[in-house]
Design a protein around this motif. Structure first.
Motif, PDB file in Angstrom:
ATOM      1  N   UNK A   1       1.222  -1.347   0.071  1.00 45.31           N
ATOM      2  CA  UNK A   1       0.337   0.373   0.075  1.00 45.31           C
ATOM      3  C   UNK A   1       0.361   1.149  -0.224  1.00 45.31           C
ATOM      4  N   UNK A   2       2.483   1.406   0.898  1.00 47.88           N
ATOM      5  CA  UNK A   2       2.634   2.492   0.509  1.00 47.88           C
ATOM      6  C   UNK A   2       3.384   2.759  -0.259  1.00 47.88           C
ATOM      7  N   UNK A   3       3.858   1.718  -0.302  1.00 47.17           N
ATOM      8  CA  UNK A   3       5.022   1.531  -1.912  1.00 47.17           C
ATOM      9  C   UNK A   3       3.878   1.994  -3.358  1.00 47.17           C
ATOM     10  N   UNK A   4       2.889   1.814  -3.495  1.00 47.28           N
ATOM     11  CA  UNK A   4       1.881   1.676  -4.342  1.00 47.28           C
ATOM     12  C   UNK A   4       1.139   3.619  -4.671  1.00 47.28           C
ATOM     13  N   UNK A   5       1.303   4.119  -2.840  1.00 46.20           N
ATOM     14  CA  UNK A   5       0.401   5.392  -2.891  1.00 46.20           C
ATOM     15  C   UNK A   5       2.075   6.077  -3.197  1.00 46.20           C
ATOM     16  N   UNK A   6       2.607   5.458  -2.352  1.00 41.87           N
ATOM     17  CA  UNK A   6       4.232   6.905  -3.233  1.00 41.87           C
ATOM     18  C   UNK A   6       4.519   7.115  -5.046  1.00 41.87           C
ATOM     19  N   UNK A   7       4.113   5.887  -5.833  1.00 36.65           N
ATOM     20  CA  UNK A   7       4.506   5.502  -6.821  1.00 36.65           C
ATOM     21  C   UNK A   7       3.653   6.393  -7.942  1.00 36.65           C
ATOM     22  N   UNK A   8       1.939   6.397  -6.781  1.00 36.27           N
ATOM     23  CA  UNK A   8       0.669   7.152  -7.630  1.00 36.27           C
ATOM     24  C   UNK A   8       1.049   8.529  -7.698  1.00 36.27           C
ATOM     25  N   UNK A   9       1.243   8.314  -6.102  1.00 35.92           N
ATOM     26  CA  UNK A   9       1.582  10.611  -6.529  1.00 35.92           C
ATOM     27  C   UNK A   9       2.521  11.002  -7.170  1.00 35.92           C
ATOM     28  N   UNK A  10       4.107  10.325  -7.289  1.00 36.18           N
ATOM     29  CA  UNK A  10       4.872  10.392  -8.034  1.00 36.18           C
ATOM     30  C   UNK A  10       4.417  10.394  -9.633  1.00 36.18           C
ATOM     31  N   UNK A  11       3.629   9.739 -10.073  1.00 34.08           N
ATOM     32  CA  UNK A  11       2.832   9.459 -10.984  1.00 34.08           C
ATOM     33  C   UNK A  11       1.335  10.986 -12.064  1.00 34.08           C
TER      34      UNK A  11
END
Length: 204
Positions: free
Chosen positions: A90-100
């Motif tokens: 969840x944390x990794x996907x959240x960061x990746x989504x924010x960056x994208x």
């Protein structure tokens, strides 16, 4: 969003948008189906797709990446939905989504999500969204089941008839005010009465 936030209720237009669903179980199947209802392009990422997800894949309705999530999966996504509870994921996907620059939602993680996901009643073309502001998701699910049971196919058929009549009036009645009056007249007499039973016999 805060866990107790009510939010601002809108219906998101996802037609032609790219949505990434992370997970393979019933929750992922439900979210993929809802996105497909909105005519989004849907990709599911999971190493273990369930039968429901596989049925959508076999029908050619979604793309499946049968492996673990990778950060680059969000590269073209407009919306990322995580239907798994693994904290690192969840944390990794959240960061990746924010960056994208993609909107993000995670199951039962409102503090990381930019949108809430209400319980959705499906009755033909009608959709009723139910939210308790995070206070009681189980009650929202129960309300959904009650509406679908008690309104059912007759209500769905009524909505369909209204849609057909609206299309006919759009073609045959050029005056907007007369058209609105005639459309309002079609629902004159419609009424909904609700009987409620609370656990223990009282609500409060």
């Amino acid at each position: 969003m805060r866990r107790d936030a009510i939010g601002f209720q809108v219906s998101l237009d996802v037609e032609g948008r790219h949505a990434l669903v992370i997970g393979g179980g019933a929750e992922a199947e439900d979210k993929a189906a809802r996105l497909l209802d909105g005519e989004a392009w849907v990709t599911v990422v999971t190493p273990a797709p369930g039968a429901g997800v596989l049925a959508l894949v076999q029908a050619g309705r979604v793309m499946l990446r049968q492996r673990a999530f990778q950060d680059e999966d969000v590269a073209v996504a407009d919306l990322v939905l995580v239907c798994e509870s693994d904290e690192e994921l969840v944390q990794r996907a959240s960061r990746a989504a924010a960056e994208a620059g993609a909107a993000f939602w995670a199951n039962d993680r409102p503090e990381l999500s930019q949108l809430a996901m209400p319980a959705l009643v499906r009755l033909g073309r009608a959709r009723l969204a139910i939210s308790t502001g995070g206070a009681a998701p189980a009650l929202a699910s129960r309300l959904r089941a009650c509406f679908e049971r008690d309104l059912g196919e007759e209500f769905a058929a009524f909505v369909e008839r209204l849609g057909v009549e609206r299309e006919r009036l759009l073609e045959s009645e050029p005056d907007p005010e007369r058209r609105r009056e005639r459309l309002r007249a079609l629902v004159d007499g419609f009424d909904l009465r609700i009987t409620v039973r609370y656990p223990g016999g009282a609500g409060g």
